[in-house]
Design a protein around this motif. Structure first.
Motif, PDB file in Angstrom:
ATOM      1  N   THR A 195      30.529  33.598  44.586  1.00  0.00           N
ATOM      2  CA  THR A 195      31.265  34.731  44.799  1.00  0.00           C
ATOM      3  C   THR A 195      32.696  34.118  45.479  1.00  0.00           C
ATOM      4  N   ILE A 196      32.565  33.275  46.461  1.00  0.00           N
ATOM      5  CA  ILE A 196      33.689  32.652  47.335  1.00  0.00           C
ATOM      6  C   ILE A 196      34.471  31.607  46.333  1.00  0.00           C
ATOM      7  N   ASP A 197      33.573  30.801  45.606  1.00  0.00           N
ATOM      8  CA  ASP A 197      34.090  30.113  44.456  1.00  0.00           C
ATOM      9  C   ASP A 197      35.181  30.639  43.748  1.00  0.00           C
ATOM     10  N   GLY A 198      34.760  31.815  42.994  1.00  0.00           N
ATOM     11  CA  GLY A 198      35.266  32.538  42.145  1.00  0.00           C
ATOM     12  C   GLY A 198      36.566  33.107  42.722  1.00  0.00           C
ATOM     13  N   MET A 199      36.529  33.510  43.863  1.00  0.00           N
ATOM     14  CA  MET A 199      37.752  34.188  44.776  1.00  0.00           C
ATOM     15  C   MET A 199      38.892  33.013  44.774  1.00  0.00           C
ATOM     16  N   LEU A 222      43.519  30.974  38.193  1.00  0.00           N
ATOM     17  CA  LEU A 222      43.762  29.748  37.854  1.00  0.00           C
ATOM     18  C   LEU A 222      42.819  29.211  36.787  1.00  0.00           C
ATOM     19  N   VAL A 223      41.692  29.535  36.751  1.00  0.00           N
ATOM     20  CA  VAL A 223      40.690  29.132  36.036  1.00  0.00           C
ATOM     21  C   VAL A 223      40.531  30.269  34.840  1.00  0.00           C
ATOM     22  N   GLN A 224      40.043  31.301  35.279  1.00  0.00           N
ATOM     23  CA  GLN A 224      40.044  32.327  34.273  1.00  0.00           C
ATOM     24  C   GLN A 224      40.461  33.774  34.654  1.00  0.00           C
ATOM     25  N   LEU A 225      41.171  34.287  33.557  1.00  0.00           N
ATOM     26  CA  LEU A 225      41.547  35.462  33.840  1.00  0.00           C
ATOM     27  C   LEU A 225      40.376  36.553  33.807  1.00  0.00           C
ATOM     28  N   PRO A 226      40.163  37.409  34.849  1.00  0.00           N
ATOM     29  CA  PRO A 226      38.918  38.198  34.961  1.00  0.00           C
ATOM     30  C   PRO A 226      38.996  39.297  34.000  1.00  0.00           C
ATOM     31  N   GLY A 227      37.928  39.432  33.439  1.00  0.00           N
ATOM     32  CA  GLY A 227      37.839  40.488  32.477  1.00  0.00           C
ATOM     33  C   GLY A 227      38.493  41.853  32.608  1.00  0.00           C
ATOM     34  N   MET A 228      38.415  42.370  33.743  1.00  0.00           N
ATOM     35  CA  MET A 228      39.149  43.654  34.055  1.00  0.00           C
ATOM     36  C   MET A 228      40.694  43.750  33.958  1.00  0.00           C
ATOM     37  N   MET A 229      41.177  42.802  34.432  1.00  0.00           N
ATOM     38  CA  MET A 229      42.755  42.707  34.432  1.00  0.00           C
ATOM     39  C   MET A 229      43.062  42.281  32.842  1.00  0.00           C
ATOM     40  N   THR A 230      42.332  41.580  32.238  1.00  0.00           N
ATOM     41  CA  THR A 230      42.565  40.907  30.829  1.00  0.00           C
ATOM     42  C   THR A 230      42.493  42.373  30.018  1.00  0.00           C
ATOM     43  N   GLY A 231      41.699  43.122  30.392  1.00  0.00           N
ATOM     44  CA  GLY A 231      41.340  44.450  29.684  1.00  0.00           C
ATOM     45  C   GLY A 231      42.460  45.444  29.938  1.00  0.00           C
ATOM     46  N   MET A 232      42.952  45.570  31.361  1.00  0.00           N
ATOM     47  CA  MET A 232      43.997  46.310  31.553  1.00  0.00           C
ATOM     48  C   MET A 232      45.368  46.131  30.748  1.00  0.00           C
ATOM     49  N   ILE A 233      45.900  44.737  30.741  1.00  0.00           N
ATOM     50  CA  ILE A 233      46.867  44.301  30.325  1.00  0.00           C
ATOM     51  C   ILE A 233      46.734  44.517  28.810  1.00  0.00           C
ATOM     52  N   GLU A 254      50.706  45.500  37.930  1.00  0.00           N
ATOM     53  CA  GLU A 254      49.652  46.555  38.275  1.00  0.00           C
ATOM     54  C   GLU A 254      48.459  46.246  38.238  1.00  0.00           C
ATOM     55  N   ALA A 255      48.003  45.258  37.039  1.00  0.00           N
ATOM     56  CA  ALA A 255      46.686  44.916  36.772  1.00  0.00           C
ATOM     57  C   ALA A 255      46.173  44.007  37.854  1.00  0.00           C
ATOM     58  N   VAL A 256      46.934  43.170  38.279  1.00  0.00           N
ATOM     59  CA  VAL A 256      46.661  42.182  39.272  1.00  0.00           C
ATOM     60  C   VAL A 256      46.303  42.928  40.613  1.00  0.00           C
ATOM     61  N   ARG A 257      46.977  43.874  40.925  1.00  0.00           N
ATOM     62  CA  ARG A 257      46.653  44.637  42.255  1.00  0.00           C
ATOM     63  C   ARG A 257      45.527  45.106  42.052  1.00  0.00           C
ATOM     64  N   TYR A 258      44.740  45.677  41.036  1.00  0.00           N
ATOM     65  CA  TYR A 258      43.390  46.221  41.060  1.00  0.00           C
ATOM     66  C   TYR A 258      42.402  44.965  41.038  1.00  0.00           C
ATOM     67  N   GLN A 259      43.037  43.679  40.382  1.00  0.00           N
ATOM     68  CA  GLN A 259      42.102  42.794  40.449  1.00  0.00           C
ATOM     69  C   GLN A 259      41.893  42.248  41.884  1.00  0.00           C
ATOM     70  N   ILE A 260      42.846  42.258  42.744  1.00  0.00           N
ATOM     71  CA  ILE A 260      42.768  41.792  44.019  1.00  0.00           C
ATOM     72  C   ILE A 260      41.964  42.845  44.810  1.00  0.00           C
ATOM     73  N   LEU A 261      42.139  44.000  44.588  1.00  0.00           N
ATOM     74  CA  LEU A 261      41.207  45.057  44.914  1.00  0.00           C
ATOM     75  C   LEU A 261      39.558  44.594  44.957  1.00  0.00           C
ATOM     76  N   ILE A 262      39.496  44.245  43.540  1.00  0.00           N
ATOM     77  CA  ILE A 262      38.113  43.878  42.884  1.00  0.00           C
ATOM     78  C   ILE A 262      37.606  42.628  43.775  1.00  0.00           C
ATOM     79  N   VAL A 263      38.322  41.411  43.604  1.00  0.00           N
ATOM     80  CA  VAL A 263      38.112  40.299  44.480  1.00  0.00           C
ATOM     81  C   VAL A 263      37.499  40.451  45.954  1.00  0.00           C
ATOM     82  N   PHE A 264      38.664  41.229  46.458  1.00  0.00           N
ATOM     83  CA  PHE A 264      38.099  41.454  48.046  1.00  0.00           C
ATOM     84  C   PHE A 264      36.712  42.375  47.796  1.00  0.00           C
ATOM     85  N   SER A 265      36.645  43.094  47.207  1.00  0.00           N
ATOM     86  CA  SER A 265      35.331  44.152  47.279  1.00  0.00           C
ATOM     87  C   SER A 265      34.203  43.359  46.968  1.00  0.00           C
TER      88      SER A 265
END
Ligand SMILES: Nc1ncnc2c1ncn2[C@@H]1O[C@H](COP(=O)(O)OP(=O)(O)OP(=O)(O)O)[C@@H](O)[C@H]1O
Ligand SMILES: [Mg+2]
Lengths: 252, 248
Positions: A180-184, A189-200, A208-219
Motif C-alpha cells: 500500500t505504501i509503495d503504491g502510494m 508515476l508508474v501506473q495511472l490508477p484504474g479509477m482515475m483512468t476510468g473517469m478520464i 477532477e479525476a486526480v482529486r478523487y484518486q488522491i482521496l482513494i490513495v489516502f483512504s
C-alpha cells in the motif's frame, strides 16, 4: 461503447490463450474461466449498481457492502490456512475499517451520501483491506515458524502472549502495509490508477479525476493501517496454544 | 521444593491413542540447594524433559509442583518465571546487548539491576563487550553467555540449563562454572543441567539423573554415580564418555 464493440477485446484473450497453448503454459482453462467470470461478474454488478443508483435503496446498499466484506474476508482467510476462526476476525477488522472510513468520508462531507459514491469507494478500500489481511495472515504463519526461537526465548523468561509477540507483531503489520505504501509513493508515476483512468475515459476532467484518486490513495493507507492493526490485536493469540506455547503449523 | 510426579510425554508426531511414550514414569523430588546433572545419550529426550519442566512442551500425564503448587493451577508465565529454561541454542532478541539483559525486568515490571548485570558480565569474562552492540552480532559463545545472564537476571527458583557451555572454550567454561557455583551458593537456586562433559558433571553437581529408555533410569548422588553406577547402561555410558575424553 456497445456490447458488440466491447466483444472485440476478446481478441486479446484469444491471443493470450494462443500464446499459452503455443508455449505449453497450460493456462488456457484458467484464462477461459477467468474471462467468463470477470465478464459475468462485471456485467452483473453493472446492472445491480444501475438499479441501486436509481432507486437509492439503502437496504440493498448495506447488503452489497456486507457481501463485499464477506467475500474479501473469506478470500483473505485462505492465506491463514490451518488457523481456526480467522474468517470472522478478518471480517470484524474490515467491517470496523469500513465503518470508520465511511464515517470519516461522509462526516467531513468529502463524498456525498449516495450509493454512487459509497459503493465504489467501499469496494476499493475493502479490496485493498483484503490484500492487506491476506498478507498479514500469510506472514503471521510464516513468522510463527521463522521466529519460533525468539518467541520461545521470551516465553522462557515468563513473557505473556502479547509480550512474546510484540516485536513479531510490529514486523507483520509493517510487512502487510508495504504494498500500500509503495503504491502510494509511485502512484501516477508508474501506473495511472484504474479509477482515475476510468473517469478520464468517461469524460471527467483529469484534475477532477486526480482529486478523487488522491482521496482513494489516502483512504487506502488509512484502511490498510486500521485493518492490519485490528487484525494484529485479534489474531496474535492464534499462534499460541492454551498452555502458551508456539503452535506448530503443519505444512499443507 | 520441586516435585515431579509420574510425568509422561508422548512422541511429537503421533495420534493420542497409541500407547508409546517418549518419556514416562518421571518422578523425583528436588530440594533447594541441589544441583542435578542430567546425563544421557543424544536424542534420549534430555532437552524435551527440561522443556517440559518449564512448560515449553505440555506433559501428557502426571504432575509437577513447585512449593506445593501444581503447574495446572498456575498461569504458564508465572510458572516459567520461577522455572526458567536456558535453551541449547542461544537466541538473542532484537536490540543491543543491554536491551537483552533488560528484557526480564521489562517483562515483569521490575527495576533493572545494573550492578548485578555488571557483576555477572565480569564473572562471565564479558566485560569487554560493548553493551550498545547489536546482540545479534555477537559470537556464538558470547550469545550463549549473554542468554545465561539474561535468565539469571530473572532470579528463578529453578534454573534449567541445556548445555550452556557447549560452545565455550575451556577457560570460559570454567569461568561459567564458577559463576554458576557462586550463584548457586548465594541464591540456593535449584540447578538442573544437561551436559555431555562428564568431568563437568562431576565438578559441579550434587546429584545425577541418567536418562535412558525414556525415563530417569538412575537417580543417584553424583559421587556415587560416577564410582559405582547401578545399571549396566549407565556404566557403559560412563566408560564410553571417558574413552571420548582420552581420544581428544
Ligand atoms: N519440536 C520437536 N518436534 C519433533 N520432534 C522433536 C522435537 N523436539 C525433539 N524431538 C525429538 O525428540 C527426541 C528427543 O529430543 P531431545 O532434543 O530432547 O534430545 P536430547 O537428549 O536433548 O539430545 P541432544 O543431546 O542431542 O541435545 C528426538 O528424537 C527428537 O527428534
Ligand atoms: Mg538437547
Amino acid at each position: 461503447m456497445t456490447l458488440f464493440t466491447l466483444s472485440f477485446t476478446l481478441l486479446f484473450v484469444f491471443a493470450t490463450m494462443m500464446i499459452s497453448y503455443w508455449q505449453k503454459l497450460g493456462l488456457e482453462k484458467e484464462i477461459a474461466i477467468g474471462t467468463i467470470r470477470s465478464a459475468v461478474q462485471l456485467l452483473l454488478i453493472g446492472y445491480v449498481l444501475q438499479y441501486v443508483f436509481q432507486t437509492e435503496n439503502y437496504v440493498i446498499l448495506v447488503v452489497i457492502i456486507c457481501v463485499m466484506i464477506g467475500v474479501a474476508s473469506w478470500n483473505a482467510a485462505k492465506r491463514g490456512g490451518g488457523m481456526h476462526g480467522v474468517v470472522w476476525r478478518i471480517a470484524i477488522s474490515i467491517s470496523v475499517m469500513e465503518v470508520l472510513m465511511m464515517g470519516m468520508l461522509l462526516g467531513l462531507h468529502l463524498i456525498k451520501a449516495t450509493p454512487q459514491y459509497i459503493i465504489p469507494l467501499s469496494g476499493m478500500t475493502i479490496g485493498n483491506a483484503m490484500v492487506v489481511a491476506g498478507l498479514f495472515m500469510n506472514q503471521l504463519k510464516r513468522e510463527a515458524v521463522s521466529s519460533r526461537g525468539e518467541i520461545e526465548a521470551l516465553l522462557s523468561l515468563g513473557a505473556s502472549a502479547q509480550q512474546a509477540l510484540h516485536q513479531v507483531r510490529k514486523r507483520i503489520v509493517k510487512f502487510s502495509m508495504i504494498p500500500t505504501i509503495d503504491g502510494m509513493k509511485t502512484v501516477g508515476l508508474v501506473q495511472l490508477p484504474g479509477m482515475m483512468t476510468g473517469m478520464i475515459v468517461a469524460g471527467a476532467s483529469p484534475v477532477e479525476a486526480v482529486r478523487y484518486q488522491i482521496l482513494i490513495v489516502f483512504s487506502f493507507t488509512g484502511s490498510a493501517a486500521i485493518t492490519s492493526i485490528l487484525l494484529s490485536v485479534l489474531c496474535y493469540k492464534l499462534v499460541f496454544t492454551k498452555d502458551l506455547q508456539v503452535v506448530v503449523f503443519q505444512d499443507s | 521444593m520441586f516435585e515431579i510426579k509420574q510425568l509422561a510425554k508422548r512422541p511429537f508426531h503421533m495420534n493420542k491413542t497409541d500407547d508409546k511414550y517418549l518419556l514416562s514414569n518421571i518422578s523425583a523430588e528436588v530440594v533447594r540447594g541441589e544441583w542435578i546433572s542430567l546425563l544421557g545419550a543424544s536424542g534420549q529426550g534430555k532437552s524435551t524433559l527440561l522443556r517440559m519442566f518449564s512448560l515449553l512442551h505440555s506433559p501428557d500425564e502426571g504432575d509437577m509442583l513447585l512449593e506445593g503448587i501444581s503447574f495446572r493451577n498456575q498461569h504458564p508465565r508465572f510458572w516459567r518465571k520461577q522455572i526458567c529454561y536456558v535453551a541449547q541454542q542461544a537466541v538473542m532478541l532484537t536490540g543491543t546487548v543491554e536491551d537483552n539483559l533488560k528484557v526480564p525486568s521489562q517483562l515483569h515490571q521490575l527495576t533493572y539491576d545494573s550492578q548485578l548485570a555488571k557483576r555477572l558480565l565480569a564473572a562471565a569474562k564479558l566485560s569487554d563487550v560493548d553493551l550498545k552492540k547489536d546482540a545479534r552480532e555477537l559470537s556464538g559463545g558470547q550469545m550463549q553467555r549473554i542468554a545465561l545472564i539474561r535468565s539469571l537476571m530473572l532470579r528463578p527458583t529453578v534454573l534449567l540449563l541445556d548445555e550452556v557451555t557447549s560452545s565455550l572454550d575451556v577457560t570460559n567454561t570454567l569461568a561459567i562454572e564458577e559463576l554458576l557455583k557462586d550463584w548457586h551458593r548465594n541464591e540456593g537456586t535449584i540447578m538442573i543441567g544437561i551436559t555431555h562433559d562428564l568431568k563437568q558433571a562431576e565438578r559441579v553437581s550434587t546429584r545425577t539423573w541418567f536418562l535412558a529408555e525414556g525415563t530417569i533410569l538412575e537417580d543417584a548422588p553424583a559421587k556415587q554415580f560416577f564410582i559405582s553406577p547401578s545399571t549396566e547402561a549407565a556404566s557403559q555410558f560412563i566408560i564410553s564418555g571417558q574413552a571420548e575424553v582420552l581420544a581428544t
